[in-house]
Enzyme design. Structure first.
Site, PDB file in Angstrom:
ATOM      1  N   LEU A   1      45.163  20.771  38.188  1.00  0.00           N
ATOM      2  CA  LEU A   1      43.784  21.119  38.058  1.00  0.00           C
ATOM      3  C   LEU A   1      43.217  20.641  36.591  1.00  0.00           C
ATOM      4  CD1 LEU A   1      43.690  24.737  39.602  1.00  0.00           C
ATOM      5  CD2 LEU A   1      42.965  22.420  40.702  1.00  0.00           C
TER       6      LEU A   1
ATOM      7  N   SER B   1      38.873  29.322  35.681  1.00  0.00           N
ATOM      8  CA  SER B   1      38.216  30.510  34.698  1.00  0.00           C
ATOM      9  C   SER B   1      39.176  31.839  34.775  1.00  0.00           C
ATOM     10  CB  SER B   1      36.970  30.630  35.199  1.00  0.00           C
ATOM     11  OG  SER B   1      36.905  31.225  36.508  1.00  0.00           O
TER      12      SER B   1
ATOM     13  N   MET C   1      39.041  25.639  42.946  1.00  0.00           N
ATOM     14  CA  MET C   1      38.103  26.539  41.770  1.00  0.00           C
ATOM     15  C   MET C   1      38.880  27.772  41.391  1.00  0.00           C
ATOM     16  SD  MET C   1      35.730  24.761  40.685  1.00  0.00           S
ATOM     17  CE  MET C   1      35.020  23.376  41.066  1.00  0.00           C
ATOM     18  N   PRO C   2      40.025  28.103  41.225  1.00  0.00           N
ATOM     19  CA  PRO C   2      40.669  29.236  40.791  1.00  0.00           C
ATOM     20  C   PRO C   2      40.016  30.005  39.768  1.00  0.00           C
ATOM     21  CG  PRO C   2      42.235  27.759  40.155  1.00  0.00           C
ATOM     22  CD  PRO C   2      41.205  27.075  40.645  1.00  0.00           C
ATOM     23  N   HIS C   3      40.122  31.456  40.097  1.00  0.00           N
ATOM     24  CA  HIS C   3      39.488  32.373  38.845  1.00  0.00           C
ATOM     25  C   HIS C   3      40.350  33.407  38.961  1.00  0.00           C
ATOM     26  CE1 HIS C   3      37.066  34.748  36.629  1.00  0.00           C
ATOM     27  NE2 HIS C   3      37.081  35.989  37.375  1.00  0.00           N
TER      28      HIS C   3
END
EC number: 5.3.2.-
Length: 82
Positions: free
Chosen positions: A34, A40, A1-3
């Site tokens: 991904l 995001s 879940m990289p931001h």
């Protein structure tokens, strides 16, 4: 879940910032394998006169080994490429 948080000098148009966010997200998805739902991107405008105090000091100077690409200005400037 990289931001991804991108801090840039203010003055860029919303379409340009959207293009930047789209390209960064696409690269992140490609490199890390991904799905788009996992990535995001936020873009923060910073007044140029506040850059050294709001970004360079707290985010760049204190990054240590996390800083994987050094800027070409300030005390941590990368040596010129030959």
């Amino acid at each position: 879940m990289p931001h991804i948080i991108v801090k840039i000098a203010e003055g860029r148009s919303q379409p340009l910032k959207q293009e930047l966010a789209d390209r960064l997200a696409a690269t992140m998805m490609d490199v890390l394998g991904l799905d788009s739902s996992a990535v995001s991107v936020a873009v923060e405008d910073v007044p140029m006169q506040d850059w050294m105090q709001q970004v360079y000091g707290p985010d760049i100077e204190t990054a240590g080994e996390r800083l994987l690409k050094r800027p070409g200005y300030g005390q941590l400037a990368s040596p010129p490429e030959e």
